[in-house]
Scaffold this active site. Structure first.
Site, PDB file in Angstrom:
ATOM      1  N   LEU A   1       0.827  -1.214   0.000  1.00 30.06           N
ATOM      2  CA  LEU A   1       0.000   0.000   0.000  1.00 30.06           C
ATOM      3  C   LEU A   1       0.862   1.266   0.000  1.00 30.06           C
ATOM      4  CD1 LEU A   1      -2.704  -1.131   2.586  1.00 30.06           C
ATOM      5  CD2 LEU A   1      -2.785  -1.248   0.100  1.00 30.06           C
ATOM      6  N   SER A   2       2.140   1.095  -0.321  1.00 30.84           N
ATOM      7  CA  SER A   2       3.114   2.198  -0.417  1.00 30.84           C
ATOM      8  C   SER A   2       3.377   2.869   0.931  1.00 30.84           C
ATOM      9  CB  SER A   2       2.738   3.208  -1.500  1.00 30.84           C
ATOM     10  OG  SER A   2       1.817   4.151  -1.082  1.00 30.84           O
TER      11      SER A   2
ATOM     12  N   ASP B   1       3.423   6.209  -6.579  1.00 29.33           N
ATOM     13  CA  ASP B   1       3.094   6.142  -5.151  1.00 29.33           C
ATOM     14  C   ASP B   1       3.215   7.512  -4.500  1.00 29.33           C
ATOM     15  OD1 ASP B   1       2.980   3.505  -5.720  1.00 29.33           O
ATOM     16  OD2 ASP B   1       4.717   2.902  -4.523  1.00 29.33           O
TER      17      ASP B   1
HETATM   18  C1  GLA Z   1       5.754   0.030  -6.399  1.00 27.06           C
HETATM   19  C2  GLA Z   1       6.494   1.240  -6.960  1.00 27.06           C
HETATM   20  C3  GLA Z   1       5.623   2.036  -7.927  1.00 27.06           C
HETATM   21  C4  GLA Z   1       4.972   1.140  -8.980  1.00 27.06           C
HETATM   22  C5  GLA Z   1       4.342  -0.086  -8.321  1.00 27.06           C
HETATM   23  C6  GLA Z   1       3.848  -1.073  -9.338  1.00 27.06           C
HETATM   24  O1  GLA Z   1       4.694   0.415  -5.576  1.00 27.06           O
HETATM   25  O2  GLA Z   1       6.915   2.091  -5.917  1.00 27.06           O
HETATM   26  O3  GLA Z   1       6.398   3.055  -8.536  1.00 27.06           O
HETATM   27  O4  GLA Z   1       5.879   0.794  -9.978  1.00 27.06           O
HETATM   28  O5  GLA Z   1       5.240  -0.760  -7.465  1.00 27.06           O
HETATM   29  O6  GLA Z   1       2.846  -0.510 -10.111  1.00 27.06           O
END
Ligand code: GLA
Length: 383
Positions: free
Chosen positions: A121-122, A168
């Protein structure tokens, strides 16, 4: 300004901070692994927040406190390892400000977060973005949210070793209540479209696994796509980005693995382009089908899914109460994003939880998704 409830709680217990800033976790509807492939992505910021609180300390060291990690104190910007590595996301941001000639007074930094870690979820973007926003207010600078997102991305590249795209950080800072961001990853321009679901809702099903031991698998996908794109371009000089590439051009790529990665990218870009009108016309069935198709590509062509997330998506695909589902984020575990019937999914969820536990001996957690304003900042002394 309406603050997240956690911010109000922090202020009630301690109002002596100079700055509080927050940034969000995100979902991504479609456009996975597409931000670094110059396509379109469709993230949205959600209710989980990371909050950075800063206070000048008048000492000779920076202090970093967190509710999840060990405390670190440092007299300068020096990359950390092992259990202290969590501060690298922050040190990268400080480094970037320092490189621009800004001097950073010693501070106490307290990080409080509700973002589930390792769920795709970043959480790292929420951390570095909330810190970047807090730091720029602490230093009385005036950078745009886009510039702060790029600083946070730089930090992730140089201090955490992940060559991520900008999705993200953009969602973490620029997302809006009830809106999906349509981000054009060639220009980094962002548009918003409202999402109106009445009979359906998004939920996240957390597989509880994270198979990626380091960042190499992610960086390798990026490298394969760059190699594939360069081969295509050497044969078709009019091609400027993956958007101009069609499936028949893939024949010039010799390496089968690279060909599969590029096939996914071309098809995923097409799906995100289709999805814009699908969302605008509120066509839940079509959106769900696009999500299943994305999962199929991520699993079979891009090979970033895993047994657990494949299982969850396959089971949901059999249910009339689920319109669509797919693994979300970088992959190798983490969450499945599902579009389900708002009133009728509970029973299906209980059945799925039991089956998942029986098969993998793991608890299937779930989070209801609220699409929420992404970021904000307050200076308590003048609030
Ligand atoms: C991670 C990366 C993003 C993106 C996603 C996949 O979250 O930080 O930049 O590439 O994977 O979509």
């Amino acid at each position: 300004m309406k603050y997240p409830s956690l911010v109000s709680d922090i202020l009630r217990s301690n109002s002596s901070y100079d700055v509080l800033a927050w940034a969000s976790a995100r979902i991504n509807l479609l456009g996975e692994h597409i931000d670094y492939n110059q396509g379109y992505v469709m993230p949205a910021s959600i209710q989980f927040k990371t909050i950075t609180c800063l206070k000048k300390n008048g000492k000779n060291e920076y202090y970093f406190f967190s509710d999840h990690h060990p405390t670190v104190h440092l007299s300068g910007i020096k990359k950390q390892s092992h259990e202290k590595a969590w501060v690298n996301y922050l040190l990268g941001v400080m480094d970037k400000f320092s490189q621009a000639g800004v001097s950073i007074p010693y501070f106490d930094c307290t990080i409080i977060s509700t973002v589930p870690v390792g769920a795709g979820l970043s959480s790292s973007a929420a951390l570095s973005c909330s810190f970047a926003l807090a730091l720029q207010n602490f230093l009385k600078l005036n950078l745009s949210l886009e510039e702060l997102a790029k600083i946070a991305q730089w930090s992730e590249h140089e201090y955490a070793g992940v060559k991520c795209g900008l999705m993200d950080q953009t969602a973490s800072l620029q997302g809006k209540h009830s809106q999906i961001l349509i981000m054009d990853c060639l220009t980094n321009k962002v548009e918003y479209i409202p999402i109106q679901l009445s009979k359906e809702k998004f939920i996240l099903l957390d597989s509880g696994v994270k198979h990626m031991l380091d960042n190499s698998a992610y960086n390798k996908r990026r490298q394969s796509c760059e190699e594939g794109f360069n081969s295509i371009r050497s044969h078709f000089p009019n091609v400027h980005s993956f958007r101009d590439v069609s499936l028949n051009m893939l024949d010039v790529i010799q390496n089968e693995e690279i060909k599969k990665r590029c096939q996914f990218v071309i098809q995923e870009i097409e799906r995100t382009q289709l999805a814009v009108s699908v969302i605008k016309s509120n066509n839940v069935k079509a959106l769900g089908s696009l999500m299943y198709a994305t999962h199929h590509g991520l699993s079979g062509l891009y090979e970033v899914s895993c047994e657990e997330t494949d299982y969850i998506v396959d089971e949901l695909n059999k249910l009339p109460t689920a319109a669509g589902a797919r693994m979300m984020g970088a992959g190798f575990g983490g969450c499945v994003l599902a579009l389900v019937k708002a009133d009728d999914f509970e029973h299906s969820l209980h059945v799925l939880e039991k089956k998942y536990r029986d098969k993998f001996a793991l608890k299937l957690k779930h989070y209801e998704v609220t699409i929420d304003d992404a970021s904000g900042c307050i200076l308590p002394s003048i609030a």
